[in-house]
Write an enzyme that holds these catalytic residues in place. Sequence first.
Site, PDB file in Angstrom:
ATOM      1  N   GLU A 216       0.593  37.572  -3.646  1.00 12.08           N
ATOM      2  CA  GLU A 216      -0.788  37.985  -3.424  1.00 12.08           C
ATOM      3  C   GLU A 216      -0.870  38.742  -2.104  1.00 12.08           C
ATOM      4  O   GLU A 216       0.037  38.698  -1.270  1.00 12.08           O
ATOM      5  CB  GLU A 216      -1.738  36.768  -3.346  1.00 12.08           C
TER       6      GLU A 216
ATOM      7  N   TYR B 259      -6.080  20.637 -14.184  1.00 17.68           N
ATOM      8  CA  TYR B 259      -7.027  21.739 -13.928  1.00 17.68           C
ATOM      9  C   TYR B 259      -8.260  21.755 -14.817  1.00 17.68           C
ATOM     10  O   TYR B 259      -9.233  22.460 -14.510  1.00 17.68           O
ATOM     11  CB  TYR B 259      -6.321  23.087 -13.932  1.00 17.68           C
TER      12      TYR B 259
ATOM     13  N   ARG C  65      -2.708  29.668 -23.865  1.00 18.29           N
ATOM     14  CA  ARG C  65      -3.771  29.558 -24.860  1.00 18.29           C
ATOM     15  C   ARG C  65      -3.419  30.335 -26.121  1.00 18.29           C
ATOM     16  O   ARG C  65      -2.729  29.827 -26.989  1.00 18.29           O
ATOM     17  CB  ARG C  65      -5.106  30.022 -24.258  1.00 18.29           C
TER      18      ARG C  65
ATOM     19  N   ASP D 284      -9.873  32.137  -3.335  1.00 14.71           N
ATOM     20  CA  ASP D 284      -8.806  32.806  -4.084  1.00 14.71           C
ATOM     21  C   ASP D 284      -9.372  33.387  -5.369  1.00 14.71           C
ATOM     22  O   ASP D 284     -10.038  32.685  -6.129  1.00 14.71           O
ATOM     23  CB  ASP D 284      -7.688  31.806  -4.407  1.00 14.71           C
TER      24      ASP D 284
ATOM     25  N   GLN E  59      -0.672  21.404 -11.891  1.00 16.18           N
ATOM     26  CA  GLN E  59      -1.805  22.235 -12.315  1.00 16.18           C
ATOM     27  C   GLN E  59      -2.147  22.026 -13.800  1.00 16.18           C
ATOM     28  O   GLN E  59      -3.317  21.868 -14.166  1.00 16.18           O
ATOM     29  CB  GLN E  59      -1.437  23.703 -12.070  1.00 16.18           C
TER      30      GLN E  59
ATOM     31  N   LYS F 203      -2.635  23.496  -5.817  1.00 10.25           N
ATOM     32  CA  LYS F 203      -2.785  24.730  -5.041  1.00 10.25           C
ATOM     33  C   LYS F 203      -3.006  24.493  -3.557  1.00 10.25           C
ATOM     34  O   LYS F 203      -2.866  25.417  -2.770  1.00 10.25           O
ATOM     35  CB  LYS F 203      -3.999  25.505  -5.572  1.00 10.25           C
TER      36      LYS F 203
ATOM     37  N   HIS G  52      -1.761  39.516 -14.943  1.00 14.06           N
ATOM     38  CA  HIS G  52      -1.468  38.103 -14.671  1.00 14.06           C
ATOM     39  C   HIS G  52      -2.324  37.196 -15.560  1.00 14.06           C
ATOM     40  O   HIS G  52      -1.813  36.271 -16.188  1.00 14.06           O
ATOM     41  CB  HIS G  52      -1.717  37.794 -13.193  1.00 14.06           C
TER      42      HIS G  52
ATOM     43  N   GLU H 247       3.147  32.630  -5.658  1.00 10.70           N
ATOM     44  CA  GLU H 247       2.243  33.620  -6.226  1.00 10.70           C
ATOM     45  C   GLU H 247       2.216  34.802  -5.274  1.00 10.70           C
ATOM     46  O   GLU H 247       1.895  34.652  -4.087  1.00 10.70           O
ATOM     47  CB  GLU H 247       0.829  33.050  -6.430  1.00 10.70           C
TER      48      GLU H 247
HETATM   49 CA    CA Z   1      -3.568  32.101  -6.282  1.00 11.58          CA
END
Ligand code: CA
Length: 424
Positions: free
Chosen positions: A210, A253, A151, A135, A249, A262, A142, A208
């Site tokens: 995609e 992560y 952040r 991925d 996540q 995920k 995004h 998501e």
């Molecule tokens: Ca993804």
Amino acid sequence: MTIAANNPHLKSWVDVPAGSDFPIQNLPFGIFKTPQLKERVGTRIGNHVLDLKTLFVLGYLENLPFELSDFDAVSLNPIMKKGKKGTRDLRNRISKLLDANQEDLQKNEHHVQQVLIPVEQTEMCMPVQIGDYTDFYSSREHATNVGTMFRDPNNALLPNWLWIPVGYHGRASSVIISGENIHRPKGQIKPNPEEPPVYEACRRLDFELETAFITYDGKALGDSISTDEAEDYIFGMCLFNDWSARDIQTWEYVPLGPFLAKNFASSISPWIVTLDALQPYQCEGPEQDPKVLSYLEYKGQKSYDINLQVLIQPNNGEENLVCRSNFKYMYWNMAQQLAHHTVNGCNVRAGDLMGSGTISGPTPDSYGSMLELAWKGTKPIQLSDGSERKFLEDHDTVIIRGYAEKEGVRVGFGEVSTKILPAK
Ligand code: CA
């Protein structure tokens, strides 16, 4: 190069309703079955599935590099093993057989009855035996949105992002086909930052938006695929919903990236639209600044103008369009992704799946995840039944649709639709 099957003037003798994703210029590949027929390779024309196994048995696919076992198969891997030229010739042959000006198949009513099956009599199956799933994270919008939320708005992109098509290795075993339900995942979450984590059902379940591309066999371990060569190693594309558990996540992560947030499910659409069929929809990509390193430079148009939509359907309710985006917004294109993936000598194989990464556009209605659409839960989305969503609820169905359209020819993907069931 001109691909005969892409001729926009072609018409089929099989009826194709206006607005169909599947005119004669598409001819995607998939695996289907019926109550009478076991899994096999097919293509789609209008509201019919064309049975390629039976077409082969009847002798219509002679003088191509295929044998019966390639079509009498539970995945498209055997036909992908024949490489670009093989599948291109196959699609061109099918196009000829379905062309209104060609009589070979059309005039043989007995054969037509055997090979052309109304789509409602068929069930689509997992089209690819996926070896590895990678991925990417290639939408600048995004990555900027996520960086802004988690952040620093002033340094939203990490320093490597404009240099590297960032990606990670995902999990192939949990890739599922459209129509299969998922259960809300459970795991470690940390609802209160001051308290230890708890083991619970995910509270921040997200989709998501995609697309994904499927590869042919690549080169030997140690060799690389250049951006010039990349499209020769890409069989086709599908829609891809890469489910994410945002609260799992957030806690897990660092430092190694996504793991259980995920890998519980990723949904794909059943028809693989060939890169050949998408060629007329190539377009310019975003300008890349700073200038990319030499192995990521590319010539010509490598982006694709593909309209994408996400819809949320609450339990037995109506569909709510929550996102409109486009594949052309991707900063890094597929050729660059594949070149980067192999630049260190990593090999790819027929049936590898490469996710684009969430495809967000420039406007708030084009964001490709709930995280962004509802901006971390601060701007809930209103649905037509009066309810609102910060993240996804149990019994919601998430549907992604996509198509490319130009000069009256529409090449589409159909949809990927998945319902969320409560945690087990
Ligand atoms: Ca993804």
